[in-house]
Design a protein around this motif. Structure first.
Motif, mmCIF file in Angstrom:
data_model
loop_
_atom_site.group_PDB
_atom_site.id
_atom_site.type_symbol
_atom_site.label_atom_id
_atom_site.label_comp_id
_atom_site.label_asym_id
_atom_site.label_seq_id
_atom_site.Cartn_x
_atom_site.Cartn_y
_atom_site.Cartn_z
ATOM 1 N N GLY A 142 0.768 -1.238 0.000
ATOM 2 C CA GLY A 142 0.000 0.000 0.000
ATOM 3 C C GLY A 142 0.798 1.286 0.000
ATOM 4 N N TYR A 143 2.108 1.222 -0.266
ATOM 5 C CA TYR A 143 2.869 2.466 -0.252
ATOM 6 C C TYR A 143 2.496 3.337 -1.448
ATOM 7 C CZ TYR A 143 6.011 0.796 -3.922
ATOM 8 O OH TYR A 143 6.514 0.345 -5.108
ATOM 9 N N ARG A 144 2.624 4.626 -1.269
ATOM 10 C CA ARG A 144 2.342 5.555 -2.361
ATOM 11 C C ARG A 144 3.579 5.693 -3.232
ATOM 12 N NH1 ARG A 144 -2.017 9.414 -1.834
ATOM 13 N NH2 ARG A 144 -3.340 8.704 -0.168
ATOM 14 N N ILE A 145 3.344 5.806 -4.511
ATOM 15 C CA ILE A 145 4.472 5.939 -5.430
ATOM 16 C C ILE A 145 4.505 7.353 -5.974
ATOM 17 C CG2 ILE A 145 4.449 3.524 -6.090
ATOM 18 C CD1 ILE A 145 3.068 4.404 -8.667
ATOM 19 N N SER A 146 5.647 7.728 -6.436
ATOM 20 C CA SER A 146 5.794 9.054 -7.026
ATOM 21 C C SER A 146 5.178 9.044 -8.423
ATOM 22 C CB SER A 146 7.271 9.420 -7.120
ATOM 23 O OG SER A 146 7.425 10.577 -7.924
ATOM 24 N N PRO A 147 4.399 10.076 -8.754
ATOM 25 C CA PRO A 147 3.850 10.144 -10.103
ATOM 26 C C PRO A 147 4.935 10.396 -11.149
ATOM 27 C CG PRO A 147 3.365 12.149 -8.906
ATOM 28 C CD PRO A 147 3.992 11.200 -7.932
ATOM 29 N N PHE A 198 -13.178 8.576 -11.565
ATOM 30 C CA PHE A 198 -12.407 7.372 -11.230
ATOM 31 C C PHE A 198 -10.918 7.643 -11.398
ATOM 32 C CE2 PHE A 198 -10.368 3.370 -12.457
ATOM 33 C CZ PHE A 198 -10.769 2.530 -11.422
ATOM 34 N N PHE A 199 -10.545 8.260 -12.523
ATOM 35 C CA PHE A 199 -9.135 8.536 -12.805
ATOM 36 C C PHE A 199 -8.545 9.485 -11.763
ATOM 37 C CE2 PHE A 199 -5.580 10.502 -15.154
ATOM 38 C CZ PHE A 199 -4.907 9.361 -15.534
ATOM 39 N N VAL A 200 -9.295 10.510 -11.390
ATOM 40 C CA VAL A 200 -8.823 11.450 -10.365
ATOM 41 C C VAL A 200 -8.629 10.725 -9.034
ATOM 42 C CG1 VAL A 200 -9.507 13.456 -8.978
ATOM 43 C CG2 VAL A 200 -9.741 13.517 -11.467
ATOM 44 N N THR A 201 -9.546 9.840 -8.702
ATOM 45 C CA THR A 201 -9.419 9.068 -7.461
ATOM 46 C C THR A 201 -8.172 8.186 -7.494
ATOM 47 O OG1 THR A 201 -11.810 9.056 -7.189
ATOM 48 C CG2 THR A 201 -10.584 7.395 -5.976
ATOM 49 N N VAL A 202 -7.923 7.539 -8.618
ATOM 50 C CA VAL A 202 -6.733 6.699 -8.750
ATOM 51 C C VAL A 202 -5.475 7.551 -8.616
ATOM 52 C CG1 VAL A 202 -5.383 5.304 -10.378
ATOM 53 C CG2 VAL A 202 -7.831 4.886 -10.105
ATOM 54 N N MET A 203 -5.450 8.689 -9.287
ATOM 55 C CA MET A 203 -4.266 9.539 -9.234
ATOM 56 C C MET A 203 -4.054 10.113 -7.838
ATOM 57 S SD MET A 203 -2.774 9.515 -12.339
ATOM 58 C CE MET A 203 -2.447 8.048 -11.488
ATOM 59 N N ALA A 204 -5.130 10.376 -7.116
ATOM 60 C CA ALA A 204 -5.003 10.865 -5.742
ATOM 61 C C ALA A 204 -4.360 9.801 -4.853
ATOM 62 C CB ALA A 204 -6.370 11.264 -5.188
ATOM 63 N N ARG A 205 -4.599 8.542 -5.160
ATOM 64 C CA ARG A 205 -3.970 7.456 -4.393
ATOM 65 C C ARG A 205 -2.499 7.329 -4.734
ATOM 66 N NH1 ARG A 205 -7.224 2.428 -5.802
ATOM 67 N NH2 ARG A 205 -5.295 1.484 -5.099
ATOM 68 N N VAL A 206 -2.122 7.681 -5.946
ATOM 69 C CA VAL A 206 -0.738 7.551 -6.381
ATOM 70 C C VAL A 206 0.099 8.715 -5.861
ATOM 71 C CG1 VAL A 206 0.774 7.600 -8.408
ATOM 72 C CG2 VAL A 206 -1.282 6.193 -8.428
#
Length: 157
Positions: A39-44, A130-138
């Motif tokens: 569950g770690y966040r990755i750098s965009p 959906f895409f914004v939610t995914v990117m917010a997780r990243v």
């Protein structure tokens, strides 16, 4: 007109169901990735972040493409539009609500084309959310990237 509305309703229900299942599949793939990566966040700005963003974008485009083609096949099946290339073009501009012209579609089926436009707008909006939610997780949290998170007084030992 009743038949046209009935067919449009069936298409809206079918494409909404297809879209929901497609988003669910994408979300499950991302969830499995999260489980494998703890569950770690990755750098965009990392390769992994770019791959995830690109993969999700391509999956969403594929999903929209399938929905556009479903409408195109319907238009040809109903003889509302003469050829498949014209039907795909008309379906694409209707779905994306560009709507250059409804000239290639028979007048009897124009409402179906208009409803496809409303349907496409809603499904694209759903995809964007959906895409914004995914990117917010990243993306990393701003606070977390600058300094440690503050502890509330209630959390203090």
């Amino acid at each position: 007109m009743i038949l046209e509305l009935l067919i449009a309703t069936v298409m809206v229900l079918a494409t909404v169901a297809l879209h929901g299942v497609g988003l669910l599949v994408i979300a499950r793939v991302l969830h499995e990735r999260d489980l494998r990566r703890a569950g770690y966040r990755i750098s965009p700005f990392s390769l992994e972040g770019a791959v995830i963003a690109s993969g999700v974008a391509l999956a969403l485009l594929t999903l929209h493409g399938v929905e556009i083609w479903l409408y195109a096949f319907l238009f040809v099946t109903l003889d509302a539009i003469a050829t498949l290339p014209e039907a795909v073009y008309f379906s694409t501009i209707s779905y994306a609500t560009i709507g250059y012209s409804d000239a290639p579609i028979l007048e009897r089926w124009r409402l179906l084309g208009a409803i496809e436009g409303v349907n496409g707008t809603l499904l694209m909006g759903w995809s964007v959310a959906f895409f914004v939610t995914v990117m917010a997780r990243v993306l990393p949290h701003r606070r977390a990237s600058r300094r440690p998170a503050r502890r509330d007084r209630a959390d203090a030992p």
